[in-house]
Design a protein around this motif. Structure first.
Motif, PDB file in Angstrom:
ATOM      1  N   THR A  83      37.623  27.080  -4.226  1.00 32.71           N
ATOM      2  CA  THR A  83      38.986  27.560  -3.274  1.00 32.71           C
ATOM      3  C   THR A  83      39.393  25.941  -2.763  1.00 32.71           C
ATOM      4  OG1 THR A  83      37.250  27.805  -1.553  1.00 32.71           O
ATOM      5  CG2 THR A  83      37.903  29.728  -2.733  1.00 32.71           C
ATOM      6  N   ARG A  84      38.815  25.051  -2.837  1.00 31.77           N
ATOM      7  CA  ARG A  84      39.076  23.888  -2.171  1.00 31.77           C
ATOM      8  C   ARG A  84      39.453  22.785  -3.260  1.00 31.77           C
ATOM      9  NH1 ARG A  84      35.126  22.747   2.685  1.00 31.77           N
ATOM     10  NH2 ARG A  84      33.675  23.970   1.489  1.00 31.77           N
ATOM     11  N   SER A  85      39.268  22.978  -4.433  1.00 32.82           N
ATOM     12  CA  SER A  85      39.463  21.973  -5.355  1.00 32.82           C
ATOM     13  C   SER A  85      41.007  21.569  -6.112  1.00 32.82           C
ATOM     14  CB  SER A  85      38.231  22.228  -6.529  1.00 32.82           C
ATOM     15  OG  SER A  85      38.443  23.272  -7.126  1.00 32.82           O
ATOM     16  N   LEU A  86      41.672  22.637  -5.965  1.00 28.18           N
ATOM     17  CA  LEU A  86      42.960  22.705  -6.658  1.00 28.18           C
ATOM     18  C   LEU A  86      44.157  22.539  -5.734  1.00 28.18           C
ATOM     19  CD1 LEU A  86      42.660  25.375  -9.613  1.00 28.18           C
ATOM     20  CD2 LEU A  86      42.389  22.670  -9.740  1.00 28.18           C
ATOM     21  N   PHE A  87      45.227  21.746  -5.887  1.00 28.31           N
ATOM     22  CA  PHE A  87      46.287  21.621  -5.125  1.00 28.31           C
ATOM     23  C   PHE A  87      47.180  22.964  -4.947  1.00 28.31           C
ATOM     24  CE2 PHE A  87      45.600  17.185  -5.686  1.00 28.31           C
ATOM     25  CZ  PHE A  87      45.179  16.795  -4.395  1.00 28.31           C
ATOM     26  N   PRO A  88      47.380  23.845  -4.042  1.00 32.57           N
ATOM     27  CA  PRO A  88      48.007  25.034  -4.372  1.00 32.57           C
ATOM     28  C   PRO A  88      49.673  24.920  -4.612  1.00 32.57           C
ATOM     29  CG  PRO A  88      47.465  24.615  -2.012  1.00 32.57           C
ATOM     30  CD  PRO A  88      47.136  23.584  -2.842  1.00 32.57           C
ATOM     31  N   SER A 135      42.226  34.031 -11.005  1.00 29.08           N
ATOM     32  CA  SER A 135      40.747  34.526 -10.487  1.00 29.08           C
ATOM     33  C   SER A 135      40.011  33.200 -10.246  1.00 29.08           C
ATOM     34  CB  SER A 135      40.282  35.335 -11.595  1.00 29.08           C
ATOM     35  OG  SER A 135      39.733  34.468 -12.615  1.00 29.08           O
ATOM     36  N   GLY A 136      39.128  33.543  -9.391  1.00 32.05           N
ATOM     37  CA  GLY A 136      38.125  32.455  -8.876  1.00 32.05           C
ATOM     38  C   GLY A 136      37.495  31.809 -10.087  1.00 32.05           C
ATOM     39  N   GLY A 137      36.976  32.538 -11.211  1.00 32.38           N
ATOM     40  CA  GLY A 137      36.533  31.782 -12.291  1.00 32.38           C
ATOM     41  C   GLY A 137      37.627  30.828 -13.149  1.00 32.38           C
ATOM     42  N   MET A 138      38.786  31.461 -13.073  1.00 28.51           N
ATOM     43  CA  MET A 138      39.754  30.648 -13.768  1.00 28.51           C
ATOM     44  C   MET A 138      40.099  29.482 -12.910  1.00 28.51           C
ATOM     45  SD  MET A 138      42.191  33.771 -14.847  1.00 28.51           S
ATOM     46  CE  MET A 138      43.394  33.070 -16.142  1.00 28.51           C
ATOM     47  N   GLN A 139      40.018  29.396 -11.540  1.00 28.65           N
ATOM     48  CA  GLN A 139      40.265  28.275 -10.903  1.00 28.65           C
ATOM     49  C   GLN A 139      39.159  27.213 -11.076  1.00 28.65           C
ATOM     50  OE1 GLN A 139      41.403  28.954  -6.850  1.00 28.65           O
ATOM     51  NE2 GLN A 139      42.100  31.157  -7.307  1.00 28.65           N
ATOM     52  N   GLN A 140      37.891  27.690 -11.139  1.00 25.00           N
ATOM     53  CA  GLN A 140      36.837  26.724 -11.465  1.00 25.00           C
ATOM     54  C   GLN A 140      37.108  26.077 -12.678  1.00 25.00           C
ATOM     55  OE1 GLN A 140      35.134  25.614  -9.382  1.00 25.00           O
ATOM     56  NE2 GLN A 140      33.139  24.941 -10.300  1.00 25.00           N
ATOM     57  N   ARG A 141      37.598  27.050 -13.802  1.00 23.61           N
ATOM     58  CA  ARG A 141      37.736  26.448 -15.130  1.00 23.61           C
ATOM     59  C   ARG A 141      38.806  25.479 -15.005  1.00 23.61           C
ATOM     60  NH1 ARG A 141      38.168  32.033 -17.540  1.00 23.61           N
ATOM     61  NH2 ARG A 141      39.040  31.357 -19.399  1.00 23.61           N
ATOM     62  N   ALA A 142      39.909  25.573 -14.338  1.00 25.68           N
ATOM     63  CA  ALA A 142      40.839  24.570 -14.138  1.00 25.68           C
ATOM     64  C   ALA A 142      40.319  23.237 -13.517  1.00 25.68           C
ATOM     65  CB  ALA A 142      42.008  25.125 -13.391  1.00 25.68           C
ATOM     66  N   ALA A 143      39.483  23.336 -12.708  1.00 26.92           N
ATOM     67  CA  ALA A 143      38.848  22.334 -11.985  1.00 26.92           C
ATOM     68  C   ALA A 143      37.946  21.346 -13.019  1.00 26.92           C
ATOM     69  CB  ALA A 143      38.086  22.527 -10.664  1.00 26.92           C
ATOM     70  N   ILE A 144      37.357  22.311 -13.760  1.00 24.86           N
ATOM     71  CA  ILE A 144      36.602  21.609 -15.019  1.00 24.86           C
ATOM     72  C   ILE A 144      37.524  20.948 -16.035  1.00 24.86           C
ATOM     73  CG2 ILE A 144      34.892  22.187 -16.925  1.00 24.86           C
ATOM     74  CD1 ILE A 144      33.843  24.333 -14.945  1.00 24.86           C
ATOM     75  N   ALA A 145      38.606  21.481 -16.357  1.00 27.42           N
ATOM     76  CA  ALA A 145      39.415  20.933 -17.329  1.00 27.42           C
ATOM     77  C   ALA A 145      40.016  19.737 -16.680  1.00 27.42           C
ATOM     78  CB  ALA A 145      40.712  21.983 -17.532  1.00 27.42           C
ATOM     79  N   ARG A 146      40.386  19.628 -15.444  1.00 27.01           N
ATOM     80  CA  ARG A 146      40.801  18.539 -14.804  1.00 27.01           C
ATOM     81  C   ARG A 146      39.926  17.503 -14.919  1.00 27.01           C
ATOM     82  NH1 ARG A 146      41.953  18.787  -8.689  1.00 27.01           N
ATOM     83  NH2 ARG A 146      40.063  19.349  -8.579  1.00 27.01           N
ATOM     84  N   ALA A 147      38.650  17.792 -14.657  1.00 27.72           N
ATOM     85  CA  ALA A 147      37.740  16.560 -14.605  1.00 27.72           C
ATOM     86  C   ALA A 147      37.289  15.972 -16.177  1.00 27.72           C
ATOM     87  CB  ALA A 147      36.288  17.128 -13.981  1.00 27.72           C
ATOM     88  N   PRO A 160      28.661  23.710 -11.386  1.00 27.73           N
ATOM     89  CA  PRO A 160      29.995  24.006 -11.751  1.00 27.73           C
ATOM     90  C   PRO A 160      30.534  25.224 -12.460  1.00 27.73           C
ATOM     91  CG  PRO A 160      28.935  22.702 -13.374  1.00 27.73           C
ATOM     92  CD  PRO A 160      28.075  22.826 -12.108  1.00 27.73           C
ATOM     93  N   PHE A 161      29.311  26.045 -12.904  1.00 28.97           N
ATOM     94  CA  PHE A 161      29.424  27.313 -13.643  1.00 28.97           C
ATOM     95  C   PHE A 161      29.112  28.381 -13.035  1.00 28.97           C
ATOM     96  CE2 PHE A 161      28.249  24.126 -17.140  1.00 28.97           C
ATOM     97  CZ  PHE A 161      29.773  23.506 -17.147  1.00 28.97           C
ATOM     98  N   GLY A 162      28.973  28.279 -11.263  1.00 28.27           N
ATOM     99  CA  GLY A 162      28.401  29.165 -10.715  1.00 28.27           C
ATOM    100  C   GLY A 162      29.259  30.532 -10.537  1.00 28.27           C
ATOM    101  N   SER A 163      30.666  30.270 -10.830  1.00 28.42           N
ATOM    102  CA  SER A 163      31.481  31.437 -10.358  1.00 28.42           C
ATOM    103  C   SER A 163      32.122  32.043 -11.577  1.00 28.42           C
ATOM    104  CB  SER A 163      32.461  30.833  -9.437  1.00 28.42           C
ATOM    105  OG  SER A 163      33.157  29.655 -10.207  1.00 28.42           O
ATOM    106  N   VAL A 164      31.433  32.008 -12.726  1.00 30.42           N
ATOM    107  CA  VAL A 164      31.878  32.517 -13.827  1.00 30.42           C
ATOM    108  C   VAL A 164      31.070  33.399 -14.747  1.00 30.42           C
ATOM    109  CG1 VAL A 164      33.832  30.576 -14.548  1.00 30.42           C
ATOM    110  CG2 VAL A 164      31.381  30.442 -15.411  1.00 30.42           C
ATOM    111  N   ASP A 165      31.628  34.450 -15.407  1.00 27.53           N
ATOM    112  CA  ASP A 165      30.503  35.455 -15.988  1.00 27.53           C
ATOM    113  C   ASP A 165      29.684  34.684 -17.138  1.00 27.53           C
ATOM    114  OD1 ASP A 165      31.866  35.850 -18.949  1.00 27.53           O
ATOM    115  OD2 ASP A 165      33.443  35.616 -17.497  1.00 27.53           O
TER     116      ASP A 165
END
Ligand code: ADP
Ligand code: ADP
Length: 227
Positions: A83-88, A135-147, A160-165
């Motif tokens: 929730t704090r990793s991407l610029f809204p 979704s939260g899981g998708m935001q997390q994947r976007a943060a991973i893609a950025r890195a 890093p994979f805590g919020s995905v299925d």
């Protein structure tokens, strides 16, 4: 020389809480080290010291032979808290593309690299959306893609994979191994998932106690996608 050299690292937070104590760790270039251990044993604190986000009370962290006294240049971090990793106010694609300006890439190259990384994590169709539309899981994947798009020489990942299925988690573990393959990217991965630590790690470092210390340091030798 090791890309990462941690010597006698200890940290006490301002409130007096002692999080880690006497940690020594050396990581070779290109290694993927999994950091595991019970909640509260100081994994995140250790990662924050390496990232230059926490100034340790004792000891030193050196990246490429230089003591870390600020956030190292060629570093990417994936935090647990998406929730704090991407610029809204930026689209997902622009979020992923933004750090690539530091690589000196032109706008079209940045977008192409962003789209490629989003494709890797299964988010091609979300490129033009805003983070809050995911979704939260998708935001997390976007943060991973950025890195991953940034291709840092040092990548720090905190759960890093805590919020995905579970299936997506396995997919992302493979994406990490694939993107890293054939590169000299060094990765420190904090996880509470022992299977994951062994599957993706070349080494598993176990922290225990409060304050946390290195309990064991195991080299993994598994047949798998790395061979
Ligand atoms: P882990 O990531 O292994 O769960 P942490 O590094 O988050 O461990 O925390 C280690 C210890 O330090 C815990 O007891 C935690 O409560 C404490 N801690 C973490 N962050 C802070 C902080 N900002 N201020 C005070 N104590 C903290
Ligand atoms: P993790 O175990 O994944 O590190 P935590 O639940 O321990 O997560 O911590 C979540 C956040 O709360 C972190 O930013 C950490 O710094 C902060 N935190 C944890 N413990 C404390 C504490 N005792 N005092 C202040 N902040 C804390």
């Amino acid at each position: 020389r090791h890309v990462l050299e941690i010597k006698g690292l200890g940290h006490t937070y301002d409130d007096g809480h002692r999080a880690i104590d006497g940690i020594d760790l050396e990581v070779a270039r290109g290694e993927l080290v999994s950091l595991v251990g019970p909640s509260g044993c100081g994994k995140s604190t250790l990662l924050r010291c390496v990232a230059g986000l926490v100034r340790p009370s004792e000891g030193t962290v050196a990246v490429d032979g230089r003591t870390v006294d600020r956030v190292p240049d060629d570093l990417a971090v994936v935090f647990q808290d998406y929730t704090r990793s991407l610029f809204p106010w930026l689209t997902v694609r622009d979020n992923v593309a933004l750090p690539l300006r530091r690589r000196g890439l032109a706008r079209t190259e940045r977008r192409a690299a962003a789209d490629a990384a989003l494709g890797e994590v299964g988010l091609a169709s979300a490129a033009r959306k805003y983070p809050w539309q995911l979704s939260g899981g998708m935001q997390q994947r976007a943060a991973i893609a950025r890195a991953l798009a940034y291709r840092p020489s040092l990548l720090l990942m905190d759960e890093p994979f805590g919020s995905v299925d579970a299936q997506t988690r396995e997919d992302l573990e493979d994406v990490l191994l694939r993107v890293r393959g054939g590169t000299e990217m060094t990765v420190l991965l904090v996880t509470h998932d022992i299977d994951e630590s062994v599957y993706v790690g070349d080494r598993v470092v176990v922290l225990t106690g409060s304050p946390g210390r290195v309990h064991s340091d195991l080299r993994v030798d598994l047949p798998g996608p790395r061979d």
